[in-house]
Write an enzyme that holds these catalytic residues in place. Structure first.
Site, mmCIF file in Angstrom:
data_model
loop_
_atom_site.group_PDB
_atom_site.id
_atom_site.type_symbol
_atom_site.label_atom_id
_atom_site.label_comp_id
_atom_site.label_asym_id
_atom_site.label_seq_id
_atom_site.Cartn_x
_atom_site.Cartn_y
_atom_site.Cartn_z
ATOM 1 N N ASN A 1 0.828 -1.198 0.000
ATOM 2 C CA ASN A 1 0.000 0.000 0.000
ATOM 3 C C ASN A 1 0.868 1.257 0.000
ATOM 4 O OD1 ASN A 1 -2.675 1.086 0.105
ATOM 5 N ND2 ASN A 1 -2.240 1.793 2.164
ATOM 6 N N ASP B 1 -4.571 2.225 -7.427
ATOM 7 C CA ASP B 1 -4.704 2.939 -6.158
ATOM 8 C C ASP B 1 -4.506 1.906 -5.063
ATOM 9 O OD1 ASP B 1 -5.468 5.884 -6.388
ATOM 10 O OD2 ASP B 1 -6.873 4.987 -7.794
ATOM 11 N N ASP B 2 -4.576 2.330 -3.823
ATOM 12 C CA ASP B 2 -4.378 1.441 -2.684
ATOM 13 C C ASP B 2 -3.011 0.754 -2.788
ATOM 14 O OD1 ASP B 2 -6.887 2.313 -2.083
ATOM 15 O OD2 ASP B 2 -7.900 0.424 -2.393
ATOM 16 N N SER B 3 -2.957 -0.559 -2.834
ATOM 17 C CA SER B 3 -1.675 -1.278 -2.768
ATOM 18 C C SER B 3 -0.983 -1.349 -4.130
ATOM 19 C CB SER B 3 -1.903 -2.689 -2.213
ATOM 20 O OG SER B 3 -2.390 -2.633 -0.902
ATOM 21 N N TRP B 4 -0.766 -0.167 -4.732
ATOM 22 C CA TRP B 4 -0.167 -0.149 -6.078
ATOM 23 C C TRP B 4 1.344 0.055 -6.044
ATOM 24 C CZ3 TRP B 4 2.645 3.642 -8.576
ATOM 25 C CH2 TRP B 4 2.721 4.885 -7.946
#
Length: 724
Positions: free
Chosen positions: A219, A316-319
């Site tokens: 993340n 997005d998030d855990s990219w």
């Protein structure tokens, strides 16, 4: 006649609300139904004939396994709060101020292998023999210190609550719902479990057509505090701060022959912020993480493909480690990419990724009771239609320049029932999107000749992004510039200072933009102490190029100047050391091509104190509080402009377009396919002879557009689109 009422739309469905799901799927013309974090799809929905997206977050997918393997959770470095020593010994509490439901201290690995203690008054590291860790009290005692100096500890923390699960849980008041944890994929045992879990999942979900990875493994950095008035202690959508763990640190050292220290991540408490100029060492760590994420990620994507399903990634998030604009992204084998968007630059960010077949935007507002900052959305006092209209107006102008394939929503569908006006508006947006997509699919929009290059320390790796959404960092000038650029008829590219030093400036570059505060990755920091870089940029302008500098461009106090391209810009900044040196007494130009449509644009600008004009040849186009805020200077065959700041608005967007035309010495570009009314914009598609005009305001607007066939006059209702 083409049907613009169906397709290219992803609807968030919800078990228990089957009638609503299928009714809204028909109303919004959905061809795909998806689940969301916290929702499931029933058999009635999955068998209704729609494509099915299933969302998985592989690192938190098997919480039972995570609970039984707590030694294989993700970790990161934290810095303790500074403590002032009052004697020759100081005791430092590690977890003070941190959210203890997110973090626990790593007590498994030897602290002396990874932790560091610093005298933050001198900046020096304290010797290993001077400190000890007490696991019972979770404190570090430091001896032989200097009284009245500040001391901190960089320590490894285990994250026991995955950040997006944590945010969604608290935002939606999930009560006793299980806290999900993020497992560390570097461990072979974790990889084996992830592969086993994914195989089992694919077999149990035959109706799923697309597996949406959210995103891969790590993340973005998000450290929470225990004080509600300062909950988000550190948040950075591009930082690799949360990729540090003992296994990775040891593997990196074995491969590279040198080690990443805790301070490489903590950086005196600034952490690995994307706003900071990245060191060579940190870039090598990013590359190290990216290689692993691609290699193991590809195995999971190949597995999904083996079951006849497509694999999309949520950008997005855990990219972190995915890097869609990096050199390895195509190796993943993703079929599509999905980007959540509030703004135009985010639409360009998602739409410009190469190596995938499908580009999809997830619109806001998200179907949650509250927004990102806690304001009501789908709750009493909320106005989701108004929110949606604001976001759509920003995104639409970018879609005229760069198309995407799909749009959609996410969250809890049942929340829309009390808001029929929102439901009607999304139907309008979906139909308008399909119409605009039909133009983009067969033609490229008219674009002014020549590239506009945005010059930063990150270059193309951070195309169309600084760090987070516009509403998170509204004070970042470059973010605002990107929002304006996202809908303008310009060919925009991104270069790093290393690109310029190694390869020079491409011949088709007409304008270079450098914007940011001194020391930032956006302005450039110590890169501007490189004489070769200064010479190359100087030559570019002298030979006819255009340069626009914003806030503290080219800033690095050295050799008697602050702006290292002051000779090009025609202005410099005095921080106090030049109070005794005379400053040229300028006069403000009464009119100019640049400010023709925005006479008072200077009033919206922030004053950068100490900026002064170098000589009589510099034209001051606007001043504020006795300080120049817009200047223009001819240098050799080229032209440069200085802007003290830039904030996105319809007025500033028009001003920026004129500024680019001015410094590129192509003022005639304003005569063709540009609306005379700055509240409106247009795009012309020559191959299909279509002109699209949009109204970016809530008031009726009239516009005149000069085309190659003559003038076009249109009247547009609030937020309307006109096709001709």
């Amino acid at each position: 006649m083409a049907d613009f009422t169906q397709g290219s739309f992803t609807l968030p469905g919800e078990a228990g609300y089957e009638d609503l799901t299928l009714r809204m799927a028909k109303k919004w013309g959905a061809d795909v139904i998806r689940d969301s974090d916290g929702t499931k799809l029933s058999d009635e929905i999955t068998s209704a004939g729609y494509g099915i997206y299933s969302t998985i977050c592989i690192i938190r997918a098997d919480n039972a396994w995570a609970k039984n393997n707590m030694d294989k959770l993700q970790q990161n470095f934290l810095m303790s709060i500074p403590v002032v020593a009052e004697s020759d010994t100081v005791v430092i509490p590690l977890m003070q101020g941190y959210f203890k439901e997110q973090f626990v201290v790593n007590k498994k690995d030897d602290p002396k292998e990874f932790w560091q203690v610093f005298d933050r008054t001198t900046g020096e590291e304290v010797g290993l023999d001077q400190w000890s860790f007490d696991p019972e009290t979770e404190t570090v005692t430091v001896t032989d210190v200097t009284p009245w100096h500040k001391y901190t500890v960089n320590f490894l923390a285990v994250r026991i609550w995955e950040e997006i699960s944590m945010y969604n849980h608290i935002t939606n008041d999930w009560g006793n719902k299980e806290h999900l944890m993020a497992t560390e994929p570097r461990y072979p045992e974790t990889q084996e479990n992830m592969i086993r879990w994914l195989k089992d999942w694919c077999e149990k979900n035959p109706d799923t057509t697309v597996v949406r990875f959210t995103s891969m493994f790590y993340n973005f950095a998000w450290f929470w505090g225990d004080d509600l008035k300062n909950r988000s202690l550190f948040s950075d959508w591009g930082s690799y701060a949360m990729t540090a763990n003992p296994l990775a640190l040891r593997e990196f050292e074995k491969e590279k022959g040198y080690k990443m220290t805790s301070e490489d991540f903590v950086n005196g408490g600034e952490y690995t912020s994307t706003h900071n100029v990245p060191s060579k060492k940190y870039r090598e760590w990013m590359d190290f993480i990216n290689r692993f994420v691609v290699e193991f990620g590809k195995k999971l994507i190949d597995l999904v493909h083996s079951y006849g399903k497509k694999a999309y990634v949520f950008y997005d998030d855990s990219w972190i480690g995915v890097e869609p604009y990096g050199k390895r992204f195509k190796e993943f084998g993703f079929d599509g990419i999905i980007k959540c968007v509030f703004n135009g630059f985010e639409a360009r960010l998602g739409g410009g990724v190469e190596g995938v077949e499908a580009h999809e935007l997830r619109f806001h507002p998200y179907l949650f009771p509250t927004g990102l900052t806690g304001e009501p959305t789908f709750a009493p006092g909320g106005n989701p239609k108004l929110d949606a209209s604001k976001y759509w107006v920003n995104v639409r102008r970018a879609l005229l320049r760069k198309p995407v394939d799909r749009i959609g929503l996410g969250g809890y569908l049942h929340l829309v029932e009390p808001f029929p006006d929102f439901c009607d508006y999304i139907e309008e947006v979906a139909n308008e999107f399909r119409l605009l997509k039909s133009f983009n699919a067969s033609a490229e929009p008219y674009t002014v000749d020549g590239k506009v290059v945005v010059l930063t320390a990150w270059g193309s790796l951070r195309s169309w992004i600084c760090s987070g959404h516009l509403h998170e960092h509204p004070e970042v000038d470059l973010t605002n510039i990107l929002e304006s650029l996202s809908g303008l008829p310009l060919d925009v590219a991104f270069m790093s200072f290393d690109d310029v030093l190694e390869h020079g400036i491409p011949a088709d570059t007409k304008v270079i933009i450098n914007a940011g505060w001194q020391g930032s990755a956006w302005s450039g920091g110590d890169y501007w102490k490189n004489a070769d870089l200064i010479a190359k940029l100087t030559q570019f302008v002298a030979e006819g190029g255009g340069f626009i500098g914003v806030n503290e461009p080219t800033a690095a106090a050295a050799n008697g100047t602050y702006f290292q391209l002051s000779h090009v810009l025609g202005v410099d900044r005095d921080l106090g050391s030049k109070k005794c040196i005379g400053k040229y007494q300028y006069r403000v130009e009464e009119s100019s091509f640049v400010t023709e449509d925005t006479k008072n644009i200077g009033d919206s600008m922030k004053v950068v104190e100490g900026v002064y004009v170098l000589n009589k040849d510099v034209k001051v186009l606007a001043e504020k509080e006795g300080t120049p805020v817009i200047t223009m200077n001819t240098f050799g065959k080229g032209c440069a402009m200085y802007l003290s700041s830039f904030r996105f608005s319809l007025e500033s967007t028009r001003f920026l377009m004129r500024a680019i035309c001015q410094v590129s010495q192509n003022t005639k570009a304003m005569d063709l396919y540009i609306c005379d009314n700055l509240n409106t914009e247009c795009a012309y598609y020559p191959a299909i002879d279509k002109l699209v005009v949009i109204n970016n305001t809530g008031d009726e607007q009239k516009a005149v557009i000069e085309t190659e066939k003559g003038k076009v006059e249109v009247t547009l209702k609030p937020f309307a689109t006109h096709i001709q």
